[in-house]
Write a protein that holds these residues in place. Sequence first.
Motif, PDB file in Angstrom:
ATOM      1  N   PHE A  11       0.775  -1.111   0.087  1.00 42.31           N
ATOM      2  CA  PHE A  11       0.022   0.394   0.208  1.00 42.31           C
ATOM      3  C   PHE A  11       0.663   1.049   0.427  1.00 42.31           C
ATOM      4  O   PHE A  11       1.837   1.236   0.818  1.00 42.31           O
ATOM      5  N   PRO A  12       0.414   2.562  -1.001  1.00 45.02           N
ATOM      6  CA  PRO A  12       1.282   3.603  -1.114  1.00 45.02           C
ATOM      7  C   PRO A  12       0.801   4.441   0.114  1.00 45.02           C
ATOM      8  O   PRO A  12       0.303   5.658   0.101  1.00 45.02           O
ATOM      9  N   THR A  13       2.230   4.661   1.784  1.00 42.44           N
ATOM     10  CA  THR A  13       1.611   4.909   2.757  1.00 42.44           C
ATOM     11  C   THR A  13       1.744   6.338   2.079  1.00 42.44           C
ATOM     12  O   THR A  13       0.683   7.608   2.833  1.00 42.44           O
ATOM     13  N   SER A  14       3.026   6.756   1.674  1.00 42.61           N
ATOM     14  CA  SER A  14       2.603   8.799   1.137  1.00 42.61           C
ATOM     15  C   SER A  14       1.133   8.763   0.261  1.00 42.61           C
ATOM     16  O   SER A  14       1.051   9.713   0.540  1.00 42.61           O
ATOM     17  N   ALA A  15       0.442   7.920  -0.995  1.00 41.15           N
ATOM     18  CA  ALA A  15      -0.604   8.155  -0.911  1.00 41.15           C
ATOM     19  C   ALA A  15      -1.410   9.205   0.339  1.00 41.15           C
ATOM     20  O   ALA A  15      -1.907   9.970  -0.238  1.00 41.15           O
TER      21      ALA A  15
END
Length: 167
Positions: A11-15
């Motif tokens: 999962f792209p935490t930064s998103a």
Amino acid sequence: MATTASQHRRFPTSAGILLGLGLGGFFDGIVLHQLLQWHHMGTSAGYPADSVENLRFNTLLDGLFHAGTYIFVVLGLVVLWRTAHKSHLWWSGKMLLGTMLMGFGIFNLVEGLINHQLLGIHHVNETVPQDQWIYWDIGFLIWGALMLIGGLALARRGQRQSPGEPR
């Protein structure tokens, strides 16, 4: 450096954090600046909203602030979109909600510490007597910290429910 299949599934935490930063800014700008009219960007920095000229300047600053929060949302969507198009994914919704809460909390903490405390360019609720501003400012910081902590806990729970995520 080669990437593994599991790295493409993460999962792209930064998103989520970028989306949360943007949504936190939109909440602040829409609810506190516009709807409640508790403050504007420069009301405590020598531009109180007591004249048309000062209100116009504060509206410009508020607009620039909203443009910045809009950029956070767009960047968050770009990161999420690019990651989702790399491979077949399934992530727990708790990860998106948790990371968005983290971003919202980070927004409140950074904005509250820098704009309210360090620079003093505005405060959360400038409609109450000035000696009460600190209580609203502290409440804003506590709210941010609780969202950050709650978001982190929720994202971790979602991580355990999502295949391909490190445990």
